[in-house]
Design a protein around this motif. Structure first.
Motif, PDB file in Angstrom:
ATOM      1  N   GLU A 144      -1.731 -27.788  91.684  1.00 30.93           N
ATOM      2  CA  GLU A 144      -3.113 -27.615  91.244  1.00 30.93           C
ATOM      3  C   GLU A 144      -3.196 -26.879  89.922  1.00 30.93           C
ATOM      4  O   GLU A 144      -4.114 -27.065  89.144  1.00 30.93           O
ATOM      5  CB  GLU A 144      -3.909 -26.845  92.307  1.00 30.93           C
ATOM      6  N   THR A 145      -2.195 -25.999  89.662  1.00 29.15           N
ATOM      7  CA  THR A 145      -2.231 -25.219  88.427  1.00 29.15           C
ATOM      8  C   THR A 145      -2.166 -26.124  87.209  1.00 29.15           C
ATOM      9  O   THR A 145      -2.909 -25.970  86.252  1.00 29.15           O
ATOM     10  CB  THR A 145      -1.055 -24.232  88.412  1.00 29.15           C
ATOM     11  N   PHE A 146      -1.253 -27.115  87.261  1.00 32.93           N
ATOM     12  CA  PHE A 146      -1.130 -28.011  86.117  1.00 32.93           C
ATOM     13  C   PHE A 146      -2.320 -28.952  86.027  1.00 32.93           C
ATOM     14  O   PHE A 146      -2.797 -29.256  84.948  1.00 32.93           O
ATOM     15  CB  PHE A 146       0.172 -28.811  86.246  1.00 32.93           C
ATOM     16  N   SER A 147      -2.822 -29.436  87.186  1.00 34.79           N
ATOM     17  CA  SER A 147      -3.930 -30.388  87.143  1.00 34.79           C
ATOM     18  C   SER A 147      -5.194 -29.722  86.639  1.00 34.79           C
ATOM     19  O   SER A 147      -5.954 -30.303  85.886  1.00 34.79           O
ATOM     20  CB  SER A 147      -4.161 -30.973  88.544  1.00 34.79           C
ATOM     21  N   GLN A 148      -5.399 -28.445  87.045  1.00 33.52           N
ATOM     22  CA  GLN A 148      -6.593 -27.755  86.578  1.00 33.52           C
ATOM     23  C   GLN A 148      -6.495 -27.454  85.091  1.00 33.52           C
ATOM     24  O   GLN A 148      -7.481 -27.494  84.365  1.00 33.52           O
ATOM     25  CB  GLN A 148      -6.779 -26.466  87.368  1.00 33.52           C
ATOM     26  N   ALA A 149      -5.256 -27.155  84.632  1.00 29.26           N
ATOM     27  CA  ALA A 149      -5.107 -26.815  83.223  1.00 29.26           C
ATOM     28  C   ALA A 149      -5.271 -28.052  82.341  1.00 29.26           C
ATOM     29  O   ALA A 149      -5.802 -27.989  81.243  1.00 29.26           O
ATOM     30  CB  ALA A 149      -3.740 -26.173  82.984  1.00 29.26           C
ATOM     31  N   GLY A 150      -4.767 -29.193  82.837  1.00 30.46           N
ATOM     32  CA  GLY A 150      -4.821 -30.382  82.013  1.00 30.46           C
ATOM     33  C   GLY A 150      -6.024 -31.253  82.242  1.00 30.46           C
ATOM     34  O   GLY A 150      -6.218 -32.227  81.530  1.00 30.46           O
ATOM     35  N   ALA A 151      -6.852 -30.950  83.268  1.00 30.98           N
ATOM     36  CA  ALA A 151      -7.977 -31.825  83.597  1.00 30.98           C
ATOM     37  C   ALA A 151      -9.025 -31.894  82.498  1.00 30.98           C
ATOM     38  O   ALA A 151      -9.451 -32.996  82.132  1.00 30.98           O
ATOM     39  CB  ALA A 151      -8.606 -31.395  84.917  1.00 30.98           C
ATOM     40  N   PRO A 152      -9.500 -30.773  81.932  1.00 30.11           N
ATOM     41  CA  PRO A 152     -10.582 -30.879  80.927  1.00 30.11           C
ATOM     42  C   PRO A 152     -10.184 -31.735  79.735  1.00 30.11           C
ATOM     43  O   PRO A 152     -10.958 -32.585  79.296  1.00 30.11           O
ATOM     44  CB  PRO A 152     -10.821 -29.423  80.533  1.00 30.11           C
ATOM     45  N   SER A 153      -8.983 -31.515  79.196  1.00 32.54           N
ATOM     46  CA  SER A 153      -8.590 -32.275  78.005  1.00 32.54           C
ATOM     47  C   SER A 153      -8.433 -33.757  78.331  1.00 32.54           C
ATOM     48  O   SER A 153      -8.855 -34.622  77.548  1.00 32.54           O
ATOM     49  CB  SER A 153      -7.282 -31.717  77.442  1.00 32.54           C
ATOM     50  N   GLU A 154      -7.826 -34.071  79.495  1.00 29.62           N
ATOM     51  CA  GLU A 154      -7.669 -35.473  79.871  1.00 29.62           C
ATOM     52  C   GLU A 154      -9.027 -36.137  80.100  1.00 29.62           C
ATOM     53  O   GLU A 154      -9.242 -37.292  79.696  1.00 29.62           O
ATOM     54  CB  GLU A 154      -6.813 -35.578  81.124  1.00 29.62           C
ATOM     55  N   MET A 155      -9.944 -35.424  80.769  1.00 32.09           N
ATOM     56  CA  MET A 155     -11.268 -35.988  81.007  1.00 32.09           C
ATOM     57  C   MET A 155     -12.008 -36.232  79.697  1.00 32.09           C
ATOM     58  O   MET A 155     -12.702 -37.255  79.530  1.00 32.09           O
ATOM     59  CB  MET A 155     -12.079 -35.060  81.908  1.00 32.09           C
ATOM     60  N   LYS A 156     -11.856 -35.326  78.757  1.00 35.46           N
ATOM     61  CA  LYS A 156     -12.520 -35.508  77.471  1.00 35.46           C
ATOM     62  C   LYS A 156     -11.986 -36.743  76.750  1.00 35.46           C
ATOM     63  O   LYS A 156     -12.742 -37.515  76.159  1.00 35.46           O
ATOM     64  CB  LYS A 156     -12.340 -34.264  76.604  1.00 35.46           C
ATOM     65  N   GLU A 157     -10.665 -36.919  76.811  1.00 38.56           N
ATOM     66  CA  GLU A 157     -10.086 -38.086  76.151  1.00 38.56           C
ATOM     67  C   GLU A 157     -10.554 -39.380  76.809  1.00 38.56           C
ATOM     68  O   GLU A 157     -10.890 -40.362  76.122  1.00 38.56           O
ATOM     69  CB  GLU A 157      -8.555 -37.990  76.206  1.00 38.56           C
ATOM     70  N   GLU A 158     -10.586 -39.413  78.155  1.00 37.25           N
ATOM     71  CA  GLU A 158     -11.047 -40.610  78.848  1.00 37.25           C
ATOM     72  C   GLU A 158     -12.517 -40.898  78.553  1.00 37.25           C
ATOM     73  O   GLU A 158     -12.919 -42.052  78.326  1.00 37.25           O
ATOM     74  CB  GLU A 158     -10.832 -40.451  80.351  1.00 37.25           C
ATOM     75  N   MET A 159     -13.357 -39.833  78.547  1.00 40.46           N
ATOM     76  CA  MET A 159     -14.781 -40.022  78.257  1.00 40.46           C
ATOM     77  C   MET A 159     -14.983 -40.541  76.837  1.00 40.46           C
ATOM     78  O   MET A 159     -15.820 -41.422  76.582  1.00 40.46           O
ATOM     79  CB  MET A 159     -15.536 -38.712  78.462  1.00 40.46           C
ATOM     80  N   SER A 160     -14.192 -39.986  75.903  1.00 34.77           N
ATOM     81  CA  SER A 160     -14.328 -40.446  74.522  1.00 34.77           C
ATOM     82  C   SER A 160     -13.904 -41.905  74.379  1.00 34.77           C
ATOM     83  O   SER A 160     -14.555 -42.697  73.681  1.00 34.77           O
ATOM     84  CB  SER A 160     -13.479 -39.555  73.613  1.00 34.77           C
ATOM     85  N   GLU A 161     -12.803 -42.279  75.099  1.00 34.71           N
ATOM     86  CA  GLU A 161     -12.343 -43.669  75.035  1.00 34.71           C
ATOM     87  C   GLU A 161     -13.361 -44.620  75.655  1.00 34.71           C
ATOM     88  O   GLU A 161     -13.664 -45.692  75.101  1.00 34.71           O
ATOM     89  CB  GLU A 161     -10.996 -43.793  75.750  1.00 34.71           C
ATOM     90  N   LEU A 162     -13.931 -44.237  76.818  1.00 36.08           N
ATOM     91  CA  LEU A 162     -14.937 -45.082  77.454  1.00 36.08           C
ATOM     92  C   LEU A 162     -16.192 -45.213  76.591  1.00 36.08           C
ATOM     93  O   LEU A 162     -16.793 -46.293  76.507  1.00 36.08           O
ATOM     94  CB  LEU A 162     -15.294 -44.511  78.827  1.00 36.08           C
ATOM     95  N   LYS A 163     -16.542 -44.121  75.952  1.00 36.63           N
ATOM     96  CA  LYS A 163     -17.741 -44.163  75.095  1.00 36.63           C
ATOM     97  C   LYS A 163     -17.528 -45.117  73.925  1.00 36.63           C
ATOM     98  O   LYS A 163     -18.434 -45.889  73.551  1.00 36.63           O
ATOM     99  CB  LYS A 163     -18.058 -42.759  74.591  1.00 36.63           C
TER     100      LYS A 163
END
Length: 232
Positions: A144-163
């Protein structure tokens, strides 16, 4: 050894008729000869506390211990045992507590055993390869430590790509609608007859559709309607 040996000697004597006769007589003399005799070995008694290793041995080289040596000890002197490491006492019957001295070399805990010992560690530590030093336990990292640390940046990249993909699809949609805006017949009366008004009305209708898949389905239906109108 000396012995009496008979010797037969011839001699002449006078026989009947005054004749000479030849005869023998026996004499004895002392003679010597070699004699071989097996003498018994001298059986000397051993001193107290010592015995022979076997009945044929001459030396008394085996020590006697009145109390048998225990735990692998051997009798090396009358009444005294040579003990194996970890044992002591006249008969090697007493265990040596290695943990009472500082020579055990354990880093944290020392556990005494029969004839030996071993090292141990407190909670949170583990024994090293040398079986003496203690090293702290390193907890395994939680996923969970790695997923929580990397989740915001990954989500931002996916949202930007979808947009970006949605914007590109909207542009393609505008290009598809442009040739057919003049064919749309279901236009309310309050909408002007000029192409710009009709296109604006069509875009407003598309804005009411939530998902992109519904928009595509809607366009496909409109396209089929337009084809039917052209044929008629």
């Amino acid at each position: 050894e000396s012995h009496v040996q008979p010797v037969y000697q011839p001699y002449l004597t006078t026989c009947q008729g005054h004749r000479l006769c030849s005869t023998y007589r026996t004499i004895y003399k002392v003679a010597y000869r070699q004699a071989y005799r097996q003498l018994p070995q001298p059986a000397a008694s051993c001193c107290p506390g010592w015995s022979r290793a076997n009945s044929h041995a001459l030396s008394c080289d085996r020590a006697l211990c009145w109390v048998p040596c225990q735990n692998g000890g051997t009798c090396t002197f009358p009444g005294r045992c040579a003990c194996m490491p970890g044992w002591t006492g006249p008969a090697c019957q007493t265990d040596v507590d290695e943990c009472t001295s500082q020579s055990h070399g354990c880093n944290q805990l020392c556990v005494n055993t029969a004839g030996s010992y071993h090292c141990a560690c407190r909670d949170g530590f583990s024994l090293a390869d040398d079986d003496k030093e203690c090293q702290p336990l390193v907890p395994a990292p939680e996923p969970e430590t790695f997923s929580q640390a990397g989740a915001p940046s990954e989500m931002k990249e996916e949202m930007s790509e979808l947009k970006s993909r949605v914007e590109a699809l909207e542009q393609k949609l505008q290009l598809v609608l442009a040739p057919f805006h003049s064919l749309m017949t279901s236009v309310p009366e309050d909408v002007g007859a000029d192409p710009i008004s009709r296109l604006s009305h069509s875009l407003q209708q598309l804005d009411r559709i939530d998902s992109l898949s519904e928009q595509i389905s809607f366009l496909e239906e409109r396209l089929e309607t337009c084809k039917c109108l052209e044929k008629s």
